[in-house]
Design an enzyme around this catalytic site. Structure first.
Site, PDB file in Angstrom:
ATOM      1  N   GLY A 186       0.813  -1.206   0.000  1.00 31.21           N
ATOM      2  CA  GLY A 186       0.000   0.000   0.000  1.00 31.21           C
ATOM      3  C   GLY A 186       0.853   1.265   0.000  1.00 31.21           C
ATOM      4  O   GLY A 186       0.540   2.242  -0.674  1.00 31.21           O
ATOM      5  N   ILE A 189       2.261   2.185  -3.461  1.00 30.23           N
ATOM      6  CA  ILE A 189       1.222   2.792  -4.301  1.00 30.23           C
ATOM      7  C   ILE A 189       0.866   4.186  -3.789  1.00 30.23           C
ATOM      8  O   ILE A 189       0.698   5.130  -4.559  1.00 30.23           O
ATOM      9  CB  ILE A 189      -0.032   1.883  -4.342  1.00 30.23           C
ATOM     10  CG1 ILE A 189       0.334   0.523  -4.943  1.00 30.23           C
ATOM     11  CG2 ILE A 189      -1.150   2.546  -5.130  1.00 30.23           C
ATOM     12  CD1 ILE A 189      -0.729  -0.527  -4.792  1.00 30.23           C
ATOM     13  N   HIS A 190       0.782   4.300  -2.467  1.00 32.91           N
ATOM     14  CA  HIS A 190       0.395   5.575  -1.855  1.00 32.91           C
ATOM     15  C   HIS A 190       1.385   6.695  -2.227  1.00 32.91           C
ATOM     16  O   HIS A 190       0.976   7.792  -2.615  1.00 32.91           O
ATOM     17  CB  HIS A 190       0.351   5.405  -0.335  1.00 32.91           C
ATOM     18  CG  HIS A 190       0.077   6.672   0.419  1.00 32.91           C
ATOM     19  ND1 HIS A 190      -1.119   7.352   0.309  1.00 32.91           N
ATOM     20  CD2 HIS A 190       0.834   7.380   1.292  1.00 32.91           C
ATOM     21  CE1 HIS A 190      -1.079   8.421   1.082  1.00 32.91           C
ATOM     22  NE2 HIS A 190       0.096   8.472   1.688  1.00 32.91           N
ATOM     23  N   ILE A 191       2.672   6.396  -2.115  1.00 32.85           N
ATOM     24  CA  ILE A 191       3.675   7.422  -2.431  1.00 32.85           C
ATOM     25  C   ILE A 191       3.583   7.802  -3.906  1.00 32.85           C
ATOM     26  O   ILE A 191       3.624   8.980  -4.267  1.00 32.85           O
ATOM     27  CB  ILE A 191       5.089   6.903  -2.097  1.00 32.85           C
ATOM     28  CG1 ILE A 191       5.236   6.808  -0.585  1.00 32.85           C
ATOM     29  CG2 ILE A 191       6.156   7.821  -2.684  1.00 32.85           C
ATOM     30  CD1 ILE A 191       6.603   6.379  -0.156  1.00 32.85           C
ATOM     31  N   GLY A 194       0.518   9.811  -4.573  1.00 32.63           N
ATOM     32  CA  GLY A 194       0.558  11.120  -3.938  1.00 32.63           C
ATOM     33  C   GLY A 194       1.563  12.070  -4.583  1.00 32.63           C
ATOM     34  O   GLY A 194       1.574  13.261  -4.285  1.00 32.63           O
TER      35      GLY A 194
END
Ligand code: SF4
Ligand code: SF4
Ligand code: SF4
Lengths: 262, 309
Positions: A186, A189-191, A194
């Site tokens: 996660g 993907i989050h970085i 963002g």
């Protein structure tokens, strides 16, 4: 959510806004208040520290690269549970802060169904029912909640593994790893989402604001809720405004030197 | 403990060590073994004292819990404990006494579980030794061990256990506990010899002493041990507090050495995946895209050229 939690969150946001500031310029919207931003980065820092110190112990192949960062193996072992605990505490506050916007809705199920179109950038604009957070963000949030609970339980068992039964420790060892891998997936993907994947997102966690264009593109329902305007119409209007301006410039250039711009 | 004699102490395995073991295969060490005949143990605890003495452990408080045992279990500074169990045989009391200490497993669960490079070392002679300088105090070895042997010291935050007197063995001496035993129930030698002698003793017990089930405890589920027992009843080692089929938790075998690296590989692939997503698919920009400055607008001639092969 119980009203005492809401009252607490309200107060925390107000207090944080008194200390910090968020400047919202023309054409921008406030997305994350000071309280949310500070919490986010406290969670992020303690998460990265937990991740690095944890992965030092996770695998023999990482041990010698990562333990020196924390002052050797024994120090890494000592610090890791405290990093983890700090992460848990900060995330608990973020959990309460975000519980309402993170509630699962019918529109999120629809969002997940068209995840393929999302990853291939098929549609330029997100569907009109995407609110403050989209389905993917909510999945990540709830995955952290799940991992956080697993981390806490298995972490305590592993912390004091000299007193707990052998099999319980051995099982915790695997579950702790699984939670870590879930979080890591996660996190990657989050970085990406963002920063590089959606330009204009990162500043929402630094300055606290996003452009209106960003808002109607990625979170149309939220745009509608805060501005009262229809996201599709705002988008069309902006497009017309842009092409009008283009045309005006071209005409002006033609007038200036009588030449035709391709 | 550092060994002086490389012929007896060629390292065979190192905990959490990526890469080969230095010098492995250059020489072959003889396999050592301790053989304990529980049938002739009289519970005198001479071995307990010898172990404390030799290893310079301070005298410490013991816990009395209504048995003859010195304390409920071995401890970080008490590596050798005679375990007393009251059992029955033909309606009569039968007292079982077993010397409890590290078994020096051929497949050591402690070493499999350990995440610290070089904290646990297995020598080719079969001795499994802890190196506290490298120990990080995580305690994983405790849950990896099928015999509940490694013990945590809350002060030093390190784990300790019987060394099979590797410092003595390195000098050609027998372990201290062996030397102290007054009845000769403790033996020390090569694994081959000890298995042989133990086998003879078990046969003797079967044929002359009426212990039809007497046998040698050398559990094969962990590849055998370098401490073996002769038991009155080999079918029920649990009566002596020994597991029948000791196993290392799969967490420290399959999970640690197969699934974990796979997870790591997936993480690496994940990073590559998002990178190539950016390269191939590109970002999602706020719409409508703002017109780029003229110099960075797509070149109409180049755009046409793209369509040609
Ligand atoms: S008995 Fe326990 S501590 Fe001793 S070698 Fe076997 S697994 Fe390691
Ligand atoms: S406590 Fe045990 S498993 Fe952990 S580093 Fe020390 S020897 Fe290795
Ligand atoms: S071999 Fe040495 S360390 Fe182990 S129990 Fe005997 S005396 Fe103690």
């Amino acid at each position: 959510m119980s009203s005492s939690v809401e009252r607490f969150d309200e107060r925390a946001r107000r207090e944080a806004d008194r200390v910090g500031t968020t400047v919202v310029r023309r054409g921008e919207l406030l997305r994350h208040p000071v309280y949310t931003r500070v919490l986010h980065w406290l969670v992020a820092i303690t998460f990265v520290l937990s991740l690095l110190s944890g992965f030092a112990i996770y695998s023999p192949w990482l041990f010698k690269f990562l333990t020196p960062i924390f002052g050797g193996g024994a120090m890494t072992r000592f610090l890791h549970p405290w990093f983890g605990l700090a992460f848990e505490v900060f995330f608990l506050f973020q959990f309460l802060n975000w519980l309402t916007p993170m509630m699962w809705r019918e529109s999120d199920r629809r969002w997940l169904k068209r995840i393929k179109a999302y990853t291939t950038n098929e549609d330029k604009l997100e569907p009109a029912d995407v609110g403050f957070f989209n389905g993917g963000q909510k999945v990540y949030f709830w995955a952290i909640v799940l991992s956080g609970v697993l981390f806490l339980i298995t972490g305590i068992l592993l912390w004091f593994d000299d007193i707990f039964p052998r099999w319980l420790v051995a099982v915790s060892y695997v579950i702790h790893d699984l939670a870590a891998l879930l979080m890591l997936a996660g996190f990657i993907i989050h970085i990406y989402e963002g920063t590089a994947a959606a330009p204009g997102t990162f500043r929402s966690m630094i300055n606290g604001t996003v452009s209106e264009r960003w808002a109607w593109t990625h979170h149309p329902a939220w745009y509608k809720a805060v501005t009262g305007r229809d996201p599709r119409e705002s988008y069309e209007r902006e497009r017309r405004r842009q092409s009008d301006r283009e045309r005006a410039i071209q005409e002006w250039e033609r007038e200036q030197d009588g030449r035709d711009v391709p | 403990m550092k060994m002086s004699n490389p012929q007896v102490f060629q390292i065979q395995e190192i905990s959490a060590h990526p890469g080969p073991v230095p010098g492995l295969g250059t020489q072959r060490a003889v396999q050592v073994c301790k053989y304990i005949d529980v049938t002739t143990c009289i519970g005198c605890k001479a071995c307990e004292v010898a172990c404390v003495e030799w290893n310079d452990h301070p005298f410490r408080e013991t816990t009395f819990d209504d048995t003859y045992q010195t304390m409920p279990s071995t401890d970080w500074n008490y590596w050798n404990l005679i375990k007393f169990a009251e059992d029955e045989r033909d309606g009569n009391l039968m007292w079982l006494m077993r010397k409890d200490q590290c078994m020096h497993c051929e497949d050591p669960g402690c070493l499999r579980a350990c995440p610290a490079d070089g904290a646990i070392i297995k020598y080719e002679n079969g001795i499994v030794d802890f190196n506290q300088n490298n120990c990080i105090g995580c305690g994983y070895c405790i849950s990896g061990c099928p015999f509940d042997i490694p013990k945590f010291n809350q002060k030093t935050k390190k784990v300790y256990k019987c060394t099979l007197c590797s410092d003595r063995v390195g000098q050609g001496l027998e372990p201290a506990c062996i030397k102290a035993c007054p009845t000769g129930c403790l033996h020390f030698g090569t694994k081959h010899d000890m298995v042989q002698i133990a086998g003879l003793r078990a046969k003797q017990l079967q044929e002359h002493s009426g212990f039809a089930n007497a046998g040698v405890y050398d559990p094969q589920t962990i590849g055998g041990t370098h401490v073996i027992y002769v038991l009155h009843d080999i079918n029920n080692p649990e009566r002596y507090g020994l597991p029948k089929d000791p196993v290392i938790p799969p967490s420290y075998t399959y999970w640690k050495w197969l699934a974990k690296p796979a997870g790591l590989l997936m993480a690496g692939l994940g990073v590559l995946a998002v990178f190539f997503h950016r390269v191939a698919v590109g970002p999602r920009l706020p719409q409508p895209e703002q017109p780029a400055p003229v110099e960075s607008q797509p070149d109409p001639i180049e755009a046409k050229r793209k369509e040609q092969p």
